[in-house]
Design an enzyme around this catalytic site. Sequence first.
Site, PDB file in Angstrom:
ATOM      1  NE  ARG A  43       0.343   1.572   3.432  1.00  0.00           N
ATOM      2  CZ  ARG A  43       1.437   2.438   3.663  1.00  0.00           C
ATOM      3  NH1 ARG A  43       2.585   1.894   3.556  1.00  0.00           N
ATOM      4  NH2 ARG A  43       1.111   3.606   3.708  1.00  0.00           N
ATOM      5  N   GLY A  44       0.417   2.406  -0.351  1.00  0.00           N
ATOM      6  CA  GLY A  44       1.262   3.450  -0.520  1.00  0.00           C
ATOM      7  C   GLY A  44       0.926   3.966  -2.023  1.00  0.00           C
ATOM      8  CB  ALA A  45      -0.217   7.014  -3.666  1.00  0.00           C
ATOM      9  CD  GLN A 185      -3.133   2.196   7.334  1.00  0.00           C
ATOM     10  OE1 GLN A 185      -3.636   2.678   8.058  1.00  0.00           O
ATOM     11  NE2 GLN A 185      -3.868   2.190   5.956  1.00  0.00           N
ATOM     12  CG  ASP A 226      -3.404   7.758  -1.000  1.00  0.00           C
ATOM     13  OD1 ASP A 226      -3.120   6.591  -1.445  1.00  0.00           O
ATOM     14  OD2 ASP A 226      -3.273   8.374   0.237  1.00  0.00           O
ATOM     15  CG  ASN A 236      -2.746  11.574   3.150  1.00  0.00           C
ATOM     16  OD1 ASN A 236      -2.065  10.570   2.572  1.00  0.00           O
ATOM     17  ND2 ASN A 236      -2.307  11.552   4.400  1.00  0.00           N
ATOM     18  CE  LYS A 237      -5.021   4.901   4.813  1.00  0.00           C
ATOM     19  NZ  LYS A 237      -5.868   3.938   4.183  1.00  0.00           N
TER      20      LYS A 237
END
Length: 334
Positions: A43-45, A185, A226, A236-237
Amino acid sequence: MAALRWDGKLFVLDQRLLPWEERWVEVSSAEQAVELIRGLAVRGAPVIGLVAAYALALEAHKNPDLSYLEAQGQALAQARPTAVNLPHAVSLLLQVARETPEPERAKALAAAAEALHRADAEACLRMAQLGAAFLSGPSLSVLTHCNAGALATGGVGTALGVVRALHASGRLHRLYACEARPVLQGARLTAWEAVQDGLPVTLLADGAAGSLLASGAVHAVVVGADRIAADGSVANKVGTYPLAVLAQRHRVPFLVVAPTTTFDLACPSGAAIPIESRPAAEVRECAGRAVTAEGVGVFNPAFDVTPPELVTAIVCERGVIAPVTGENLQRVLA
């Protein structure tokens, strides 16, 4: 520290198991890559874009037919809807496929994926330098949310890249990491990265961020992204938007760090950014065990949107966008 490895074969570090176990998983198909991306094993853009690119290169070795690769690319691009890096990487590789004769496609796609990987690593280093230079002061305490480090990118990270640069120059007093409920996360990944690198880190519950900011202990909030819309709105998250509100209330700089691949100039505003909804079990359960009464409804967006007026600056590898306006964004990205 890395989220993926490539040597003609693709391996990803299964982030669902961190910090308890470091297990590398070989990715042998686009279908498997989609499952791992959706399941948050990776995960992570930026890094999910890289995984998709390498997966498409692997598929080209099996079948270089253009229509086949386009079908595989479409599945990869749709694995998660909010991060724009994913369709960007797929689109780039498919363009290479269209421009390359079939016998040479597999080699060309692998080279294109490797070039994307190198570019992201270089962008991370440049953003780390720019972000650290933007923040003034000899000893800074920084608050971050979710994970925007080496586990989320092809390099040292976006937000955590800035933190690493501050630490390397002797200017980091402390990193504060929000836990980032419900998948944690921040607790599982950011704190783990910090310990690996010897960064002074303190973990806090998301709901404690307001008290921490009110105490004056935090000198800057630094987060990743993201997707960034043309007006400077930042997805974003989930939990990022309230941090931006709190940062403004307490006059603390709110810095967004993201490569140019995260910008979506075709998306006019934050209202147009698609927000992924995650499974209800992520909120209803903890470690596989129910923590609420049966039948309780759940609201579980993976991301939220922070409007540009709450963002002090956006740092990308091409420069610093401040103040954050559509005009300034276009100027830096031009």
